[in-house]
Design a protein around this motif. Structure first.
Motif, PDB file in Angstrom:
ATOM      1  N   PRO A 120       0.133   2.749 -17.330  1.00 25.46           N
ATOM      2  CA  PRO A 120       1.509   3.210 -17.587  1.00 25.46           C
ATOM      3  C   PRO A 120       1.838   4.469 -16.791  1.00 25.46           C
ATOM      4  N   GLY A 121       3.020   4.488 -16.230  1.00 23.94           N
ATOM      5  CA  GLY A 121       3.481   5.683 -15.536  1.00 23.94           C
ATOM      6  C   GLY A 121       3.022   5.792 -14.099  1.00 23.94           C
ATOM      7  N   ARG A 122       2.117   4.900 -13.659  1.00 24.90           N
ATOM      8  CA  ARG A 122       1.677   5.004 -12.264  1.00 24.90           C
ATOM      9  C   ARG A 122       2.421   3.988 -11.403  1.00 24.90           C
ATOM     10  N   ASP A 123       2.642   4.336 -10.129  1.00 27.28           N
ATOM     11  CA  ASP A 123       3.322   3.384  -9.265  1.00 27.28           C
ATOM     12  C   ASP A 123       2.290   2.566  -8.499  1.00 27.28           C
ATOM     13  N   ARG A 124       2.752   1.426  -8.000  1.00 31.85           N
ATOM     14  CA  ARG A 124       1.817   0.451  -7.410  1.00 31.85           C
ATOM     15  C   ARG A 124       1.135   1.009  -6.166  1.00 31.85           C
ATOM     16  N   ILE A 125       1.824   1.833  -5.408  1.00 34.41           N
ATOM     17  CA  ILE A 125       1.195   2.333  -4.172  1.00 34.41           C
ATOM     18  C   ILE A 125       0.073   3.319  -4.503  1.00 34.41           C
ATOM     19  N   SER A 126       0.205   4.060  -5.590  1.00 35.05           N
ATOM     20  CA  SER A 126      -0.893   4.936  -6.028  1.00 35.05           C
ATOM     21  C   SER A 126      -2.138   4.121  -6.349  1.00 35.05           C
ATOM     22  N   LEU A 127      -1.929   2.969  -6.962  1.00 35.79           N
ATOM     23  CA  LEU A 127      -3.065   2.096  -7.293  1.00 35.79           C
ATOM     24  C   LEU A 127      -3.723   1.576  -6.014  1.00 35.79           C
ATOM     25  N   ILE A 128      -2.899   1.269  -5.008  1.00 35.28           N
ATOM     26  CA  ILE A 128      -3.444   0.798  -3.729  1.00 35.28           C
ATOM     27  C   ILE A 128      -4.265   1.904  -3.075  1.00 35.28           C
ATOM     28  N   VAL A 129      -3.751   3.111  -3.102  1.00 36.14           N
ATOM     29  CA  VAL A 129      -4.475   4.240  -2.486  1.00 36.14           C
ATOM     30  C   VAL A 129      -5.825   4.450  -3.182  1.00 36.14           C
ATOM     31  N   GLU A 130      -5.822   4.367  -4.511  1.00 37.57           N
ATOM     32  CA  GLU A 130      -7.088   4.517  -5.255  1.00 37.57           C
ATOM     33  C   GLU A 130      -8.079   3.418  -4.868  1.00 37.57           C
ATOM     34  N   ALA A 131      -7.582   2.198  -4.776  1.00 28.07           N
ATOM     35  CA  ALA A 131      -8.462   1.070  -4.407  1.00 28.07           C
ATOM     36  C   ALA A 131      -9.003   1.239  -2.988  1.00 28.07           C
ATOM     37  N   CYS A 132      -8.148   1.674  -2.062  1.00 28.38           N
ATOM     38  CA  CYS A 132      -8.570   1.867  -0.670  1.00 28.38           C
ATOM     39  C   CYS A 132      -9.614   2.992  -0.582  1.00 28.38           C
ATOM     40  N   ARG A 133      -9.397   4.074  -1.331  1.00 28.89           N
ATOM     41  CA  ARG A 133     -10.360   5.181  -1.351  1.00 28.89           C
ATOM     42  C   ARG A 133     -11.735   4.668  -1.801  1.00 28.89           C
ATOM     43  N   ASN A 134     -11.729   3.831  -2.844  1.00 28.22           N
ATOM     44  CA  ASN A 134     -12.985   3.273  -3.347  1.00 28.22           C
ATOM     45  C   ASN A 134     -13.630   2.323  -2.340  1.00 28.22           C
ATOM     46  N   ALA A 135     -12.804   1.539  -1.650  1.00 34.55           N
ATOM     47  CA  ALA A 135     -13.344   0.582  -0.669  1.00 34.55           C
ATOM     48  C   ALA A 135     -13.958   1.320   0.518  1.00 34.55           C
ATOM     49  N   LEU A 136     -13.289   2.391   0.981  1.00 34.69           N
ATOM     50  CA  LEU A 136     -13.815   3.176   2.108  1.00 34.69           C
ATOM     51  C   LEU A 136     -15.135   3.838   1.731  1.00 34.69           C
ATOM     52  N   GLN A 137     -15.194   4.340   0.494  1.00 36.10           N
ATOM     53  CA  GLN A 137     -16.425   4.965   0.003  1.00 36.10           C
ATOM     54  C   GLN A 137     -17.549   3.932  -0.077  1.00 36.10           C
ATOM     55  N   ASP A 138     -17.186   2.739  -0.538  1.00 34.36           N
ATOM     56  CA  ASP A 138     -18.186   1.670  -0.654  1.00 34.36           C
ATOM     57  C   ASP A 138     -18.726   1.297   0.723  1.00 34.36           C
ATOM     58  N   ALA A 139     -17.840   1.272   1.725  1.00 35.55           N
ATOM     59  CA  ALA A 139     -18.270   0.941   3.086  1.00 35.55           C
ATOM     60  C   ALA A 139     -18.980   2.124   3.744  1.00 35.55           C
ATOM     61  N   GLY A 140     -18.738   3.316   3.225  1.00 34.34           N
ATOM     62  CA  GLY A 140     -19.335   4.514   3.809  1.00 34.34           C
ATOM     63  C   GLY A 140     -18.687   4.916   5.120  1.00 34.34           C
ATOM     64  N   ILE A 141     -17.384   4.695   5.232  1.00 37.47           N
ATOM     65  CA  ILE A 141     -16.679   5.088   6.457  1.00 37.47           C
ATOM     66  C   ILE A 141     -15.527   6.042   6.134  1.00 37.47           C
ATOM     67  N   GLU A 142     -15.120   6.764   7.152  1.00 36.33           N
ATOM     68  CA  GLU A 142     -14.031   7.722   7.015  1.00 36.33           C
ATOM     69  C   GLU A 142     -12.693   7.012   7.142  1.00 36.33           C
ATOM     70  N   LYS A 143     -11.718   7.529   6.434  1.00 36.68           N
ATOM     71  CA  LYS A 143     -10.378   6.947   6.469  1.00 36.68           C
ATOM     72  C   LYS A 143      -9.836   6.829   7.891  1.00 36.68           C
ATOM     73  N   ASP A 144     -10.068   7.869   8.695  1.00 34.92           N
ATOM     74  CA  ASP A 144      -9.425   7.880  10.007  1.00 34.92           C
ATOM     75  C   ASP A 144     -10.024   6.879  10.994  1.00 34.92           C
ATOM     76  N   MET A 145     -11.080   6.191  10.573  1.00 29.33           N
ATOM     77  CA  MET A 145     -11.615   5.106  11.412  1.00 29.33           C
ATOM     78  C   MET A 145     -10.788   3.826  11.256  1.00 29.33           C
ATOM     79  N   VAL A 146      -9.947   3.798  10.237  1.00 27.20           N
ATOM     80  CA  VAL A 146      -9.153   2.591   9.958  1.00 27.20           C
ATOM     81  C   VAL A 146      -7.948   2.538  10.899  1.00 27.20           C
TER      82      VAL A 146
END
Lengths: 138, 376
Positions: B19-45
């Motif tokens: 509740p109260g969160r917007d969908r793009i915030s959820l995407i950012v959280e998921a992407c942060r977790n996926a990048l961490q799981d892969a062990g790569i930096e955001k700016d490599m994307v």
């Protein structure tokens, strides 16, 4: 809440005018012979652009059906449970409809023969169907 | 394309209510977790591909998501294909990486229909609303009826799918619904749009999910040891709306799977575990048959006999699927497939070497298939 209204336009007006005049019409392709609903500018089989409207016999068969036990619009709140049925006309086109006048206990079934029963619904005229006896058919 | 691309990382939010969160915030959280799981930096994307939000389609959506991620990728887009879009996007990412258009892509999705608007799932279906034709479930009810009548399929056959997915989901603390059901519970659950019972229908969930796609070669170079190879993918389109399509009981999922199997050099008999899009129970039964994983008309008895259980011949939806883990469209199935291939799934199928994943959308209008293998 008001009954849902279809969007009428130049393309589909012959369909709605037909029902108001007491007949169910479908489009027919003069080029390839295809019959279809709903209204389109071009035949979806050969893409010819000169379809003509033809009256249907009003006979068909049930392909599938569902029964709503919940209303998703207030206009249907006092109608549940109600059916929405998929009918294939003898001429080929398929359409969604309601089966009316069915005797209590006479269940709908796939392949059941149906015939057109045009009904008024407020300002609208709708193509509904009723079950017919299958005596005398193969 | 067999094995050329890999899924190098996966991430998601908790599924259920945000509740109260917007969908793009959820995407950012998921992407942060996926990048961490892969062990790569955001700016490599340099690729950001996003599935259009079901509950609020909008233009230039891929750019809004990339903005929130603080990225100016070479490739950025959103795709509307209903629930087939996520696997379709992973396959496009694989090909774009192979063609040199980009190096590393995020494929992501997020939405908030649970605490936001679920109107999209209840909407009138065009002019046929005059007959009371409303809601996404109605098209599936029409298919369910036709399938059940054609194959003399019993409610218990559909129920077996629901019971299995709910049992698996009950073991998933990050899932939306952790409540197993019995077959009796299923039989007693209320009819919504008959023949659909409540427990035939998937959840409506808030949540976000993301995967990182790159070439196998790049993953090796980066030292990502558990990157999961994409062995094959394919698509098929039904196009005709439910009431206009000539055949209600067979779908273009067959073409989708056929393309994927050919690319992978595999056959249905080679598949060890399946993550199949279970928006409704009938979708699973049809997909099993369309994919060649069951004979025509036999998917129901196959489910009822336990073949889809964790110890069955084809374990299904091992994290709970749309019926239990999350009603979000499709990436959770891909993520669970990746975990099964890495060997770190919660309900791990020992020795599983191949996993097939299905995504589909509309009323079985769109189909996308992916086959995953073990990390090399």
């Amino acid at each position: 809440m008001s009954f849902p209204a279809p969007e009428t336009n130049d393309l589909n007006r012959p369909y709605w005018d037909g029902l108001a005049a007491g007949e169910l019409r479908h489009q027919h392709c003069s080029n390839c012979g295809n019959n279809w609903l709903p209204a389109r500018e071009a035949c979806p089989r050969c893409l010819a652009t000169d379809p003509v409207w033809q009256p249907a016999s009003g006979r068909g068969r049930i392909v599938s059906w569902v029964v709503y036990h919940k209303a998703y619009h207030n206009a249907f709140a006092d109608r549940v449970p109600y059916d929405v049925s998929l009918v294939e006309l003898d001429e080929g086109p398929r359409l969604l409809t309601n089966i009316v006048d069915s005797d209590a206990g006479r269940a709908l079934s796939i392949g059941a023969l149906v015939e057109l029963k045009i009904e008024r619904e407020g300002d609208l005229t709708l193509a509904r169907f009723r079950l017919v006896s299958d005596e005398g058919t193969a | 394309m067999r094995g050329k691309a890999v899924i190098a990382g996966v991430g998601h939010t908790i599924y259920g209510k945000h509740p109260g969160r917007d969908r793009i915030s959820l995407i950012v959280e998921a992407c942060r977790n996926a990048l961490q799981d892969a062990g790569i930096e955001k700016d490599m994307v340099d690729g950001v591909l996003v599935k259009m939000a079901n509950s609020e389609p909008s233009i230039l959506y891929g750019q809004k998501v990339a903005e929130a991620l603080g990225l100016q990728p070479r490739v950025g887009a959103s795709l509307d294909q209903g629930g087939a879009a996520n696997i379709a996007l992973i396959s496009y990412a694989a090909m774009a990486v192979d063609a040199g258009l980009m190096d590393i892509a995020l494929v992501c999705y997020g939405d908030t229909p649970r605490t936001g608007s679920r109107q999209v799932y209840h909407r009138p279906r065009g002019d046929d609303a005059v007959f009371g034709w409303y809601a996404t479930a109605a098209g599936y009810a029409m298919i369910h009826q036709a399938y059940a009548q054609k194959h003399a399929c019993r409610p218990e056959h559909f129920g077996a799918v629901a019971v299995q997915c709910r049992a698996n989901g009950a073991e998933n603390p990050q899932g939306h619904l952790n409540k197993p059901i019995t077959l009796d519970d299923y039989m007693e659950s209320p009819l919504l749009i008959e023949p659909l019972r409540r427990d035939d229908c998937c959840l409506i969930s808030d949540g976000g999910a993301a995967v990182v796609v790159m070439s196998a070669e790049r993953a090796k170079q980066l030292g990502i040891a558990n990157a999961v190879p994409v062995l094959g993918f394919g698509q098929g389109q039904e196009s005709w709306d439910v009431h206009l399509r000539p055949n209600l009981t067979e779908t273009s999922a067959a073409a989708s799977a056929d393309t994927a199997f050919k690319m992978a050099g595999l056959e249905p008999g080679n598949i060890d575990v399946a993550q199949l899009y279970d928006c409704f129970t009938v979708t699973v039964l049809l997909t099993l048959e369309d994919y060649g994983l069951a004979k025509r008309g036999q998917a129901g008895p196959m489910a009822a006999q336990g073949a889809l259980a964790l110890d069955g011949s084809l374990p299904l939806n091992t994290s709970g699927g749309l019926l239990s883990e999350s009603g979000t469209p499709g990436l959770q199935l891909v993520i669970e497939g990746v975990r099964q291939m890495r060997g770190d799934a919660r309900l791990q199928i020992e020795g599983a070497k191949t996993c097939i994943v299905s995504n589909q959308g509309g009323s079985m209008h769109t189909h996308a298939t992916m086959i995953l293998g073990n990390p090399s």
